[in-house]
Design a protein around this motif. Structure first.
Motif, short mmCIF file in Angstrom:
data_model
loop_
_atom_site.label_atom_id
_atom_site.label_comp_id
_atom_site.label_asym_id
_atom_site.label_seq_id
_atom_site.Cartn_x
_atom_site.Cartn_y
_atom_site.Cartn_z
N CYS A 191 32.42 28.57 -7.10
CA CYS A 191 31.49 28.56 -5.97
C CYS A 191 31.92 27.54 -4.92
O CYS A 191 32.20 26.39 -5.25
CB CYS A 191 30.07 28.24 -6.44
N SER A 192 31.96 27.96 -3.67
CA SER A 192 32.16 27.01 -2.56
C SER A 192 30.80 26.53 -2.09
O SER A 192 29.77 27.15 -2.38
CB SER A 192 32.91 27.68 -1.41
N PHE A 193 30.79 25.43 -1.36
CA PHE A 193 29.54 24.90 -0.83
C PHE A 193 29.71 24.56 0.64
O PHE A 193 30.72 23.98 1.04
CB PHE A 193 29.08 23.67 -1.61
N ILE A 194 28.72 24.98 1.43
CA ILE A 194 28.74 24.65 2.84
C ILE A 194 28.64 23.15 3.02
O ILE A 194 28.19 22.43 2.14
CB ILE A 194 27.59 25.36 3.59
N GLY A 195 29.07 22.66 4.17
CA GLY A 195 28.88 21.24 4.47
C GLY A 195 27.40 20.92 4.57
O GLY A 195 26.61 21.72 5.05
N HIS A 196 27.02 19.74 4.10
CA HIS A 196 25.60 19.36 4.01
C HIS A 196 24.84 20.44 3.24
O HIS A 196 23.92 21.07 3.79
CB HIS A 196 24.99 19.17 5.40
N PRO A 197 25.16 20.65 1.96
CA PRO A 197 24.56 21.76 1.21
C PRO A 197 23.24 21.43 0.54
O PRO A 197 22.70 22.26 -0.19
CB PRO A 197 25.62 22.02 0.13
N LEU A 198 22.71 20.23 0.77
CA LEU A 198 21.57 19.75 -0.02
C LEU A 198 20.39 19.36 0.84
O LEU A 198 20.53 18.68 1.86
CB LEU A 198 22.02 18.53 -0.83
N VAL A 199 19.20 19.79 0.41
CA VAL A 199 17.95 19.16 0.85
C VAL A 199 17.33 18.54 -0.39
O VAL A 199 17.04 19.24 -1.37
CB VAL A 199 16.97 20.16 1.49
N GLU A 200 17.17 17.24 -0.38
CA GLU A 200 16.61 16.50 -1.51
C GLU A 200 15.28 15.89 -1.11
O GLU A 200 15.09 15.50 0.05
CB GLU A 200 17.56 15.39 -1.96
N ALA A 201 14.37 15.83 -2.06
CA ALA A 201 13.07 15.22 -1.81
C ALA A 201 12.71 14.33 -2.99
O ALA A 201 12.55 14.80 -4.11
CB ALA A 201 11.99 16.29 -1.62
N ILE A 202 12.65 13.02 -2.74
CA ILE A 202 12.17 12.12 -3.78
C ILE A 202 10.64 12.17 -3.78
O ILE A 202 10.02 12.76 -2.89
CB ILE A 202 12.69 10.69 -3.58
N SER A 203 10.01 11.55 -4.75
CA SER A 203 8.57 11.72 -4.94
C SER A 203 7.76 11.31 -3.71
O SER A 203 6.77 11.95 -3.36
CB SER A 203 8.11 10.91 -6.16
#
Length: 350
Positions: free
Chosen positions: A110-122
């Motif tokens: 699997c390839s991943f786009i640049g900036h592939p993440l949205v993260e949410a801490i509590s």
């Protein structure tokens, strides 16, 4: 409209993650994948990995799912492109969990786009910097980012470059570096391409001192940096020009070498002026005994997740070699090098 495959082995999930997922898939055609025993064809697809991080800072459900799918095929995600949504019940674990997921999925094709993440801490405090420029609540910013992430994922249509320009960055001495020897095994198969090697010697690149945004932005407009030197004169112009960056990383203490870490930290000045989404990263990593995956995950975190470089499938070539020149004794290493070079020529895309 292109179909989205949503990988969610962990249920139930938090209300926050549920809202993030709903924002991402709203109005879109999707297939929910949550049973490792009944997996559809996931090759040449757009994949959204959704991860719920527990109080220990990990997602055992996702890891178990990836383990089972790996048993079926080491190429199960071949040709696919991915992104990740992660929520943690604490203030920790989102980045590490995302790095684990991306590293494993990348090794399955699997390839991943640049900036592939949205993260949410509590607390959602990781969106406070966004709030400085947006008149939105933290939750609204989170959901906005989820929508934009999926839009980029589904619209991503990269094409292979016919004559890519390849830049290799290294900091190891020529005579004793198994990492550099392994790279040269690879680069022999890239003779028809423009390849540049750039040595970052000790002390040449000062680490980033965290200039104020306006000052960094001012220098960045001219592809310069307050601290000047080889970084401004050679490294930044080369990264701007070349289509793929190969990071040559010997593993000394389960961390990227200090010289190369300084380069990564100083990329901010260029990052403020241009997108790296169409530039690919690769890695050659050699360890004396173990820990190459630690280096690979650091590169994923710093360059794919944070700086936004595209992560091609099978982006890293890793080997174990301790004594000088012992890399040449690694079984099958010549064939691995040839295949890695072949993958590079196919996967350097824009």
């Amino acid at each position: 409209m292109e179909e989205l495959f949503v990988i969610l082995p962990n249920t139930p999930i938090s209300d926050t993650l549920e809202n993030m997922m709903r924002a991402a898939i709203e109005g879109r055609k999707y297939v929910l994948v949550n049973d490792a025993q009944n997996i559809p064809n996931l090759r040449n697809k757009k994949l959204l990995f959704i991860s719920q991080v527990n109080e220990l800072g990990t997602d055992l459900f996702m890891l178990n799912f990836l383990s089972k799918i790996m048993e079926k095929s080491k190429e199960c995600f071949s040709g696919s492109m991915g992104a990740v949504l992660v929520h943690s019940e604490t203030e920790h674990g989102t980045k590490r969990t995302a790095q684990d997921i991306i590293f494993i999925a990348n090794g399955l094709g699997c390839s991943f786009i640049g900036h592939p993440l949205v993260e949410a801490i509590s607390s959602l405090k990781n969106f406070l910097t966004w709030q400085k420029n947006l008149d939105l609540s933290l939750e609204e910013i989170c959901l906005k980012n989820c929508r934009e992430l999926i839009k980029r994922l589904l619209e991503g249509k990269f094409v292979t470059l016919e004559n890519p320009k390849i830049l290799a960055l290294y900091s190891s001495p020529h005579k004793t570096s198994n990492t550099l020897d392994l790279w040269h095994m690879v680069s022999r198969h890239l003779e028809n391409y423009e390849v540049k090697e750039l040595l970052i010697e000790a002390g040449e690149v000062k680490d980033c001192h965290g200039c104020a945004y306006k000052l960094c932005n001012h220098y960045g407009k001219n592809n310069r940096c307050f601290y000047g030197g080889i970084m401004a004169e050679e490294v930044l112009p080369a990264i701007e020009k070349y289509d793929a960056i190969v990071w040559l990383c010997p593993n000394y203490n389960d961390a990227v070498a200090a010289n190369l870490t300084a380069v990564i930290n100083r990329l901010t000045v260029l990052y403020r002026q241009m997108s790296f989404h169409e530039k690919s990263i690769f890695a050659i990593i050699v360890s004396g005994n173990s820990g190459s995956d630690s280096i690979a995950k650091q590169l994923i975190g710093a360059l794919n997740i944070n700086k936004g470089f595209r992560l091609p499938p099978y982006f890293s070539l890793m080997a174990i070699a301790n004594d000088p020149k012992s890399i040449f004794k690694v079984e099958g290493i010549e064939e691995q090098s040839r295949l890695f070079a072949e993958n590079m020529t196919i996967e350097i895309k824009c």
